[in-house]
Write an enzyme that holds these catalytic residues in place. Structure first.
Site, short mmCIF file in Angstrom:
data_model
loop_
_atom_site.label_atom_id
_atom_site.label_comp_id
_atom_site.label_asym_id
_atom_site.label_seq_id
_atom_site.Cartn_x
_atom_site.Cartn_y
_atom_site.Cartn_z
N GLU A 433 -20.46 -4.76 16.27
CA GLU A 433 -20.49 -3.92 17.47
C GLU A 433 -19.72 -2.62 17.30
O GLU A 433 -19.57 -1.85 18.23
CB GLU A 433 -20.03 -4.70 18.71
CG GLU A 433 -18.87 -5.62 18.51
CD GLU A 433 -18.56 -6.48 19.74
OE1 GLU A 433 -19.20 -6.35 20.79
OE2 GLU A 433 -17.63 -7.30 19.63
N ASP A 457 -21.59 -2.88 23.04
CA ASP A 457 -20.53 -2.03 22.48
C ASP A 457 -21.05 -1.11 21.39
O ASP A 457 -20.64 0.04 21.31
CB ASP A 457 -19.39 -2.91 21.93
CG ASP A 457 -18.46 -3.36 23.05
OD1 ASP A 457 -18.08 -2.50 23.86
OD2 ASP A 457 -18.14 -4.55 23.12
C1 PEP Z 1 -21.78 -6.66 23.20
O1 PEP Z 1 -20.89 -5.83 23.07
O2 PEP Z 1 -22.99 -6.42 23.01
C2 PEP Z 1 -21.45 -8.03 23.62
C3 PEP Z 1 -22.36 -8.97 23.66
O3 PEP Z 1 -20.17 -8.26 24.02
P1 PEP Z 1 -19.57 -7.88 25.46
O4 PEP Z 1 -20.67 -7.40 26.33
O5 PEP Z 1 -18.91 -9.12 25.96
O6 PEP Z 1 -18.58 -6.80 25.08
MG MG Z 2 -18.82 -6.47 22.96
#
Ligand code: PEP
Ligand code: MG
Length: 576
Positions: A433, A457
């Protein structure tokens, strides 16, 4: 006919009359009281607090059954406001000092609280204002003996138009009477938007001037998927949207036919379709929607809305339950991803200028091995009860994987010493990410058992767009060529090293883009449970050959908008 553009919060089309939700008239008059009335006023205040508490708990129960645990937990913050000693003591001491009725004193104290919080430049505290305001109004209503004019007793189905909606307002809505709602303010990830999705009604937020442009009874078309609201449409527009509405209903029914079938392309390629969850009690919903496993189990929620830290046993029991329930299917537990937009009060983390670039996720865990190792031990212990895997969030380079694995080894040694069984071959994956991780996926693949791409992210970091800021929301483009190239690199690097590559960001659940992801070779999709039937249907309606062609063409395009339009057209062709 007038068209407003806002932020798409929950998809679907709804047509109906506007019902404006005005500001509530909750004014407490300044009435002087006698010294001997003070105990009675204190008693009134205590009764109002107790009544409010009861209301919130009842509401929570109803929401937990109607919408789910996650939505119900939003109200935990409200219960905390009710226990705020400072607020309660200030009301009582001013009451004694000023000798004015408690309703007036309380409304003054509430106003002061909101004023003070509003001046602080902090997203987290801004969210708290909404909570304090919502619960404060409830208390005041009870002090004044007023009833909230309910949305629940509406005679006809309406579209609710409001400046903003509190969680309480949203919770009072019933699908039978409210067919959609729209607001002037709010972002894609606001509480209100989350609840609209659970209610499965269309919603558009951040419209800015909905309440000034719309009059009660105006006929509205709400297109939740596009973030569009049309006021008093002409006949032609109305006809088009009515057809679209019917079509959408039919399509949903069609998707449901695929929910219990396996996700296999027309030419026999099997794709893993998993679900994202935050709470163990979402498991039934995963099964109901045909989820084959859990691709992302977010664990931050253990730490929220409480003052102490969760124990190893609490972690263990939750993981064990999910592992057992989903057996033999895999469950990927993501280790603590604190920080960014997920703050936890227990840790007293200093406020940072750029929390998304700061002390979060794996960075925090590596700095606090005590907290991290406790969670790892619990995951290891639960691993004997099913098909568990774990993954680390926000990895930016290979050293972090090594450091995290070192702590994992220590956790294993501790369990071995005590003779506690665990799965020594537990797969350990890495979330991709951060752009540096996506660019060096070939290096990371040497020390990861699998990848899961976190696009929520990855998009914000690669396009430099705050994922929670509505002002730059137009730049947050999953289909941007830069994002597609990064994803392609991750998939290719993973495959070159013979490891599985999945995706657990929201992008995996966007049907048109899923076609491209499939063509790029993504092995696993993890999405909100409600979207699973649609994705399965889609995978079953296409060949890998077709998907590869779509991906290839998409990669030649220059803008996110072009990719988006191209993918939408392909989707339409496939779904006919
Ligand atoms: C993301 O970043 O795509 C993810 C699945 O994590 P979160 O949304 O919890 O940051
Ligand atoms: Mg994330």
């Amino acid at each position: 006919m007038l068209q407003l553009k806002g932020i798409a919060a929950a998809s679907g089309i709804s047509i109906g009359p506007a019902h404006k939700l005005g500001k509530e008239d909750l004014v407490a008059q300044k009435e002087e009281i006698r010294q001997e009335d003070i105990p009675l006023q204190i008693q009134l205040f205590e009764e109002a607090l107790i009544k409010t508490r009861r209301e919130i708990i009842d509401l929570q129960k109803r929401i937990a059954t109607d919408m789910g645990q996650e939505e119900a937990e939003i109200f935990d913050a409200h219960l905390l406001v009710l226990e705020d000693r400072m607020l309660i003591e200030e009301v009582i001491s001013r009451l004694k000092r000023e000798q004015v009725c408690v309703a007036y004193i309380f409304s003054e104290v509430l106003k002061k609280y909101i004023e003070v919080f509003s001046k602080i430049e902090d997203e987290y505290l801004k969210e708290r204002i909404a909570d304090i305001n919502d619960v404060g109004k409830r208390i005041l209503r009870n002090l004044l003996g007023k009833e909230r004019k309910g949305l629940s007793d509406l005679k006809e189905r309406v579209i609710v138009v409001a400046h903003d909606l509190s969680p309480s307002d949203t919770a009072a809505m019933h699908k039978q009477s409210v067919s959609a709602f729209i607001t002037d303010i709010g972002g894609k990830t606001s509480h209100t938007a989350i609840m609209a999705k659970s209610l499965e009604i269309p919603a558009v937020v951040g419209l800015e001037e909905a309440t000034t442009k719309i009059r009660p009874g105006d006929i509205l078309i709400v297109d939740g998927g596009m973030g569009i609201v049309i006021i008093n449409p002409d006949d032609e527009t109305l006809r088009t949207y009515r057809q679209e509405e019917e079509k959408l209903k039919g399509i949903t029914q069609r998707f449901l036919t695929a929910k219990d079938l396996s996700a296999v392309t027309l030419d026999g390629e099997v794709i893993e379709v998993n679900a994202n969850i935050e709470f163990p009690d979402e498991v039934p919903s995963v099964k109901l929607h045909g989820g084959e496993g859990i691709g992302l189990y977010r664990t931050e929620f253990f730490y929220m809305n409480r003052k102490d830290l969760p124990t190893e046993e609490e972690h263990y029991q939750a993981y064990k339950y999910v592992a057992e329930e989903m057996k033999p299917y895999p469950v990927i537990i993501r280790t603590l991803d604190l920080g960014g937009d997920k703050f936890l009060s227990q840790f007293e983390i200093p406020r940072e200028m750029q929390p998304f670039l700061g002390w979060r996720a794996i960075r925090f865990c590596l700095a606090r091995p005590d907290i991290f190792k406790l969670q790892l031990r619990a995951i290891l212990r639960a691993s004997v009860h099913g098909n568990l895997r774990l993954m680390y969030p926000m990895i930016s380079g290979i050293e972090e994987i090594r450091q995290a694995n070192k702590i994992l080894d220590e956790a294993k040694d501790e369990l071995k010493e005590k003779g506690i069984p665990f799965d020594d071959d537990l797969q350990v994956g890495v979330m991709i990410e951060v752009p540096s991780a996506a660019m060096t996926a070939d290096i990371l693949a040497q020390e990861a058992d699998f990848f899961s791409i976190g696009t929520n992210d990855l998009i914000q970091y690669s396009l430099a767009v705050d994922r929670a800021n509505e002002k730059v929301a137009y730049l947050y483009e999953p289909a941007h060529p830069a994002v597609l190239r990064l994803i392609k690199n991750v998939i290719d690097s993973g495959h070159a090293a013979n490891i599985n590559v999945g995706m657990c960001g929201e992008m995996a659940g966007e049907a048109s883009l899923a076609l491209i992801l499939l063509g790029l070779g993504l092995d696993e999709f993890s999405l909100p449970p409600q979207v699973i039937p649609e994705l399965k249907y889609l995978i079953r309606a296409i060949t890998m050959e077709q998907a590869k062609n779509i991906a290839e063409e998409a990669l030649k395009l220059s803008t996110g908008q072009e990719v988006e339009t191209y993918a939408q057209n392909k989707l339409r062709e496939i779904l006919k």
